[in-house]
Design a protein around this motif. Structure first.
Motif, PDB file in Angstrom:
ATOM      1  N   LYS A   4       0.859  -1.175   0.000  1.00  0.00           N
ATOM      2  CA  LYS A   4       0.000   0.000   0.000  1.00  0.00           C
ATOM      3  C   LYS A   4       0.906   1.239   0.000  1.00  0.00           C
ATOM      4  O   LYS A   4       1.287   1.741   1.047  1.00  0.00           O
ATOM      5  CB  LYS A   4      -0.885   0.004   1.243  1.00  0.00           C
ATOM      6  N   PRO A   5       1.272   1.725  -1.184  1.00  0.00           N
ATOM      7  CA  PRO A   5       2.197   2.863  -1.214  1.00  0.00           C
ATOM      8  C   PRO A   5       1.541   4.149  -0.709  1.00  0.00           C
ATOM      9  O   PRO A   5       0.498   4.571  -1.183  1.00  0.00           O
ATOM     10  CB  PRO A   5       2.591   2.989  -2.683  1.00  0.00           C
ATOM     11  N   VAL A   6       2.157   4.752   0.285  1.00  0.00           N
ATOM     12  CA  VAL A   6       1.726   6.044   0.819  1.00  0.00           C
ATOM     13  C   VAL A   6       2.666   7.089   0.216  1.00  0.00           C
ATOM     14  O   VAL A   6       3.887   6.938   0.290  1.00  0.00           O
ATOM     15  CB  VAL A   6       1.802   6.050   2.359  1.00  0.00           C
ATOM     16  N   LEU A  12       9.690  10.399   1.205  1.00  0.00           N
ATOM     17  CA  LEU A  12      10.725  10.325   2.238  1.00  0.00           C
ATOM     18  C   LEU A  12      11.795   9.290   1.918  1.00  0.00           C
ATOM     19  O   LEU A  12      12.983   9.526   2.150  1.00  0.00           O
ATOM     20  CB  LEU A  12      10.095  10.021   3.593  1.00  0.00           C
ATOM     21  N   SER A  13      11.392   8.168   1.371  1.00  0.00           N
ATOM     22  CA  SER A  13      12.392   7.145   1.037  1.00  0.00           C
ATOM     23  C   SER A  13      13.294   7.614  -0.103  1.00  0.00           C
ATOM     24  O   SER A  13      14.507   7.378  -0.077  1.00  0.00           O
ATOM     25  CB  SER A  13      11.716   5.824   0.684  1.00  0.00           C
ATOM     26  N   LYS A  14      12.719   8.292  -1.091  1.00  0.00           N
ATOM     27  CA  LYS A  14      13.548   8.815  -2.186  1.00  0.00           C
ATOM     28  C   LYS A  14      14.485   9.911  -1.694  1.00  0.00           C
ATOM     29  O   LYS A  14      15.654   9.971  -2.114  1.00  0.00           O
ATOM     30  CB  LYS A  14      12.664   9.332  -3.319  1.00  0.00           C
ATOM     31  N   LEU A  15      13.999  10.746  -0.786  1.00  0.00           N
ATOM     32  CA  LEU A  15      14.863  11.786  -0.228  1.00  0.00           C
ATOM     33  C   LEU A  15      15.955  11.191   0.654  1.00  0.00           C
ATOM     34  O   LEU A  15      17.073  11.714   0.714  1.00  0.00           O
ATOM     35  CB  LEU A  15      14.035  12.812   0.542  1.00  0.00           C
ATOM     36  N   PHE A  16      15.646  10.095   1.341  1.00  0.00           N
ATOM     37  CA  PHE A  16      16.659   9.414   2.137  1.00  0.00           C
ATOM     38  C   PHE A  16      17.786   8.893   1.243  1.00  0.00           C
ATOM     39  O   PHE A  16      18.969   9.067   1.545  1.00  0.00           O
ATOM     40  CB  PHE A  16      16.032   8.268   2.935  1.00  0.00           C
ATOM     41  N   PHE A  17      17.422   8.252   0.122  1.00  0.00           N
ATOM     42  CA  PHE A  17      18.441   7.751  -0.792  1.00  0.00           C
ATOM     43  C   PHE A  17      19.199   8.891  -1.467  1.00  0.00           C
ATOM     44  O   PHE A  17      20.394   8.772  -1.750  1.00  0.00           O
ATOM     45  CB  PHE A  17      17.831   6.815  -1.831  1.00  0.00           C
ATOM     46  N   ALA A  18      18.526  10.006  -1.704  1.00  0.00           N
ATOM     47  CA  ALA A  18      19.205  11.180  -2.265  1.00  0.00           C
ATOM     48  C   ALA A  18      20.214  11.731  -1.265  1.00  0.00           C
ATOM     49  O   ALA A  18      21.341  12.082  -1.635  1.00  0.00           O
ATOM     50  CB  ALA A  18      18.186  12.247  -2.649  1.00  0.00           C
TER      51      ALA A  18
END
Length: 129
Positions: A4-6, A12-18
């Motif tokens: 269930k993608p929120v 936040l996960s993409k910004l964490f990897f960035a």
């Protein structure tokens, strides 16, 4: 995220990897730059020193650039739906993305660092008396 993608968690996960890529980029810049400056301060001018200086500069630049590009792409991907980096449904785009950010830089670094130091023979070692 898979069930269930929120949207907030995805961003936040993409910004964490960035942010992780940004820290890696600045780590390469900091330590590679320090090594480059340290090698540059030596007064002895030789072909080997100049070659090592070039190797360190090229590897630092390539790694810093790749991680910085990945950071920028992840930030853009986090806020723009059209620039999604998850292109699993399009294998050609997936191939070109990973070719540019993974395969080509890794190949360049391996090409630059291809020459290993010569092996020392057993006869070159002297016993301690």
């Amino acid at each position: 995220m898979w069930w269930k993608p929120v949207q907030a968690v995805v961003i936040l996960s993409k910004l964490f990897f960035a942010a992780t890529s940004l820290f890696a980029a600045f780590g390469f810049l900091l330590y590679g730059g320090r090594l480059f400056l340290m090698l540059q301060r030596f007064h002895v001018e030789s072909k080997g020193r100049r070659k090592k200086l070039n190797e360190v500069g090229y590897v630092t630049t390539i790694c810093f650039g790749c991680f910085l590009i990945r950071c920028i792409m992840m930030c853009i991907s986090a806020f723009d739906k059209e620039a999604d980096l998850d292109v699993l449904n399009h294998p050609i785009l997936n191939f070109f993305y990973y070719l540019l950010v993974e395969i080509v830089p890794s190949s360049l670094v391996l090409f630059i660092l291809r020459k290993l130091p010569p092996k020392r023979g057993i006869a070159q070692y002297h016993p301690i008396h």
